[in-house]
Design a protein around this motif. Structure first.
Motif, PDB file in Angstrom:
ATOM      1  N   TYR A  60       0.827  -1.200   0.000  1.00 57.11           N
ATOM      2  CA  TYR A  60       0.000   0.000   0.000  1.00 57.11           C
ATOM      3  C   TYR A  60       0.864   1.253   0.000  1.00 57.11           C
ATOM      4  N   ALA A  61       0.335   2.290  -0.605  1.00 56.99           N
ATOM      5  CA  ALA A  61       0.948   3.594  -0.434  1.00 56.99           C
ATOM      6  C   ALA A  61       0.779   4.002   1.028  1.00 56.99           C
ATOM      7  N   ASP A  62       1.721   4.781   1.529  1.00 58.06           N
ATOM      8  CA  ASP A  62       1.727   5.106   2.957  1.00 58.06           C
ATOM      9  C   ASP A  62       0.423   5.755   3.408  1.00 58.06           C
ATOM     10  N   SER A  63      -0.125   6.631   2.597  1.00 58.95           N
ATOM     11  CA  SER A  63      -1.319   7.371   3.019  1.00 58.95           C
ATOM     12  C   SER A  63      -2.579   6.505   3.033  1.00 58.95           C
ATOM     13  N   MET A  64      -2.518   5.304   2.483  1.00 66.86           N
ATOM     14  CA  MET A  64      -3.657   4.403   2.443  1.00 66.86           C
ATOM     15  C   MET A  64      -3.567   3.294   3.488  1.00 66.86           C
ATOM     16  N   LYS A  65      -2.407   3.101   4.056  1.00 70.95           N
ATOM     17  CA  LYS A  65      -2.237   2.018   5.026  1.00 70.95           C
ATOM     18  C   LYS A  65      -3.194   2.176   6.198  1.00 70.95           C
ATOM     19  N   GLY A  66      -3.852   1.080   6.540  1.00 77.87           N
ATOM     20  CA  GLY A  66      -4.793   1.095   7.639  1.00 77.87           C
ATOM     21  C   GLY A  66      -6.191   1.555   7.266  1.00 77.87           C
ATOM     22  N   ARG A  67      -6.335   2.141   6.085  1.00 79.30           N
ATOM     23  CA  ARG A  67      -7.665   2.598   5.643  1.00 79.30           C
ATOM     24  C   ARG A  67      -8.180   1.794   4.449  1.00 79.30           C
ATOM     25  N   PHE A  68      -7.277   1.396   3.561  1.00 74.86           N
ATOM     26  CA  PHE A  68      -7.661   0.673   2.345  1.00 74.86           C
ATOM     27  C   PHE A  68      -7.209  -0.776   2.442  1.00 74.86           C
ATOM     28  N   THR A  69      -7.997  -1.664   1.838  1.00 71.46           N
ATOM     29  CA  THR A  69      -7.643  -3.080   1.788  1.00 71.46           C
ATOM     30  C   THR A  69      -7.881  -3.600   0.374  1.00 71.46           C
ATOM     31  N   ILE A  70      -6.841  -4.194  -0.204  1.00 69.07           N
ATOM     32  CA  ILE A  70      -6.956  -4.796  -1.524  1.00 69.07           C
ATOM     33  C   ILE A  70      -7.094  -6.302  -1.360  1.00 69.07           C
ATOM     34  N   SER A  71      -7.927  -6.898  -2.192  1.00 71.61           N
ATOM     35  CA  SER A  71      -8.103  -8.347  -2.160  1.00 71.61           C
ATOM     36  C   SER A  71      -8.450  -8.814  -3.575  1.00 71.61           C
ATOM     37  N   ARG A  72      -8.376 -10.120  -3.788  1.00 71.78           N
ATOM     38  CA  ARG A  72      -8.713 -10.656  -5.095  1.00 71.78           C
ATOM     39  C   ARG A  72      -9.373 -12.014  -4.953  1.00 71.78           C
ATOM     40  N   ASP A  73     -10.170 -12.343  -5.953  1.00 74.08           N
ATOM     41  CA  ASP A  73     -10.805 -13.649  -6.029  1.00 74.08           C
ATOM     42  C   ASP A  73     -10.513 -14.195  -7.417  1.00 74.08           C
ATOM     43  N   ASN A  74      -9.544 -15.083  -7.526  1.00 73.38           N
ATOM     44  CA  ASN A  74      -9.140 -15.581  -8.842  1.00 73.38           C
ATOM     45  C   ASN A  74     -10.223 -16.440  -9.493  1.00 73.38           C
ATOM     46  N   ALA A  75     -11.068 -17.051  -8.697  1.00 76.72           N
ATOM     47  CA  ALA A  75     -12.155 -17.850  -9.261  1.00 76.72           C
ATOM     48  C   ALA A  75     -13.195 -16.970  -9.957  1.00 76.72           C
ATOM     49  N   LYS A  76     -13.295 -15.720  -9.503  1.00 76.87           N
ATOM     50  CA  LYS A  76     -14.270 -14.792 -10.078  1.00 76.87           C
ATOM     51  C   LYS A  76     -13.621 -13.722 -10.947  1.00 76.87           C
ATOM     52  N   ASN A  77     -12.301 -13.800 -11.110  1.00 75.05           N
ATOM     53  CA  ASN A  77     -11.573 -12.803 -11.910  1.00 75.05           C
ATOM     54  C   ASN A  77     -11.856 -11.380 -11.449  1.00 75.05           C
ATOM     55  N   THR A  78     -11.814 -11.166 -10.145  1.00 75.31           N
ATOM     56  CA  THR A  78     -12.083  -9.838  -9.624  1.00 75.31           C
ATOM     57  C   THR A  78     -11.023  -9.423  -8.615  1.00 75.31           C
ATOM     58  N   VAL A  79     -10.831  -8.136  -8.518  1.00 71.08           N
ATOM     59  CA  VAL A  79      -9.994  -7.546  -7.486  1.00 71.08           C
ATOM     60  C   VAL A  79     -10.793  -6.416  -6.849  1.00 71.08           C
ATOM     61  N   LEU A  80     -10.716  -6.331  -5.547  1.00 73.23           N
ATOM     62  CA  LEU A  80     -11.502  -5.362  -4.798  1.00 73.23           C
ATOM     63  C   LEU A  80     -10.596  -4.374  -4.086  1.00 73.23           C
ATOM     64  N   LEU A  81     -11.122  -3.188  -3.850  1.00 75.73           N
ATOM     65  CA  LEU A  81     -10.446  -2.201  -3.018  1.00 75.73           C
ATOM     66  C   LEU A  81     -11.469  -1.664  -2.026  1.00 75.73           C
ATOM     67  N   GLN A  82     -11.344  -2.089  -0.787  1.00 79.14           N
ATOM     68  CA  GLN A  82     -12.209  -1.577   0.271  1.00 79.14           C
ATOM     69  C   GLN A  82     -11.575  -0.321   0.835  1.00 79.14           C
ATOM     70  N   MET A  83     -12.328   0.773   0.793  1.00 81.86           N
ATOM     71  CA  MET A  83     -11.804   2.061   1.244  1.00 81.86           C
ATOM     72  C   MET A  83     -12.634   2.549   2.418  1.00 81.86           C
ATOM     73  N   ASN A  84     -11.987   2.697   3.554  1.00 83.46           N
ATOM     74  CA  ASN A  84     -12.646   3.168   4.772  1.00 83.46           C
ATOM     75  C   ASN A  84     -12.042   4.506   5.199  1.00 83.46           C
ATOM     76  N   SER A  85     -12.759   5.180   6.089  1.00 80.30           N
ATOM     77  CA  SER A  85     -12.280   6.458   6.628  1.00 80.30           C
ATOM     78  C   SER A  85     -11.848   7.399   5.514  1.00 80.30           C
ATOM     79  N   LEU A  86     -12.680   7.529   4.521  1.00 85.98           N
ATOM     80  CA  LEU A  86     -12.321   8.332   3.357  1.00 85.98           C
ATOM     81  C   LEU A  86     -12.200   9.807   3.703  1.00 85.98           C
ATOM     82  N   LYS A  87     -11.283  10.459   3.003  1.00 88.22           N
ATOM     83  CA  LYS A  87     -10.989  11.875   3.213  1.00 88.22           C
ATOM     84  C   LYS A  87     -11.224  12.627   1.905  1.00 88.22           C
TER      85      LYS A  87
END
Length: 126
Positions: A60-87
Motif C-alpha cells: 500500500y501507499a503510505d497514506s492508504m495504510k490502515g484505511r484501504f484493503t486490496i483483495s482478489r478472487d481468482n475464481a471470479k476474476n475480480t480484485v476489490l479495493l475496500q476504502m474506509n475512513s475516506l478523506k
C-alpha cells in the motif's frame, strides 16, 4: 490480453466507505499482479495498492495504510479495493491495472502495468 472494468465509485461523505470492484476478462487472471492507482485533477497518477497473483502479498501507499484493503478472487476474476475512513483528498479517478507475471516486486511501479481499466470516479465531500 486482459480487459478490466471498474465499478463501485460514487459520492461519499468524509469518514465514509466505498468498495471498488474490478472485473477482468481472460483465463489467465491468476498470472497477473493487480494494482489500483488514482489520479486527481491536475495531478499525476499515483499508486494506491497492489496484490500478487495469489493474494498472499500486498503493498500500500503510505497514506492508504490502515484505511484501504486490496483483495482478489481468482475464481471470479475480480480484485476489490475496500476504502474506509475516506478523506476529501481521496477524491480522484481510480484505475485498476494488471501486470503480467507472478514474480512479486511490490507492484508500486506504474510503468510495469500493461493493462488498464477506464477508471471510476470517487468523490469525498467534506
Amino acid at each position: 490480453q486482459v480487459q478490466l472494468v471498474e465499478s463501485g465509485g460514487g459520492l461519499v461523505q468524509a469518514g465514509g466507505s466505498l468498495r471498488l470492484s474490478c472485473a477482468a476478462s481472460g483465463r489467465t487472471f491468476s498470472s497477473y499482479t493487480m494494482g489500483w492507482f488514482r489520479q486527481a485533477p491536475g495531478k499525476e497518477r499515483e499508486f494506491v495498492a497492489a496484490i500478487n497473483w495469489n493474494g498472499g502479498s500486498t503493498h500500500y501507499a503510505d497514506s492508504m495504510k490502515g484505511r484501504f484493503t486490496i483483495s482478489r478472487d481468482n475464481a471470479k476474476n475480480t480484485v476489490l479495493l475496500q476504502m474506509n475512513s475516506l478523506k476529501p483528498e481521496d477524491t480522484a479517478v481510480y484505475y485498476c491495472a494488471a501486470k503480467p507475471g507472478r514474480i512479486w516486486y511490490g507492484g508500486g511501479d506504474l510503468s510495469g502495468y500493461d493493462y488498464w481499466g477506464q477508471g471510476t470516479q470517487v468523490t469525498v465531500s467534506s
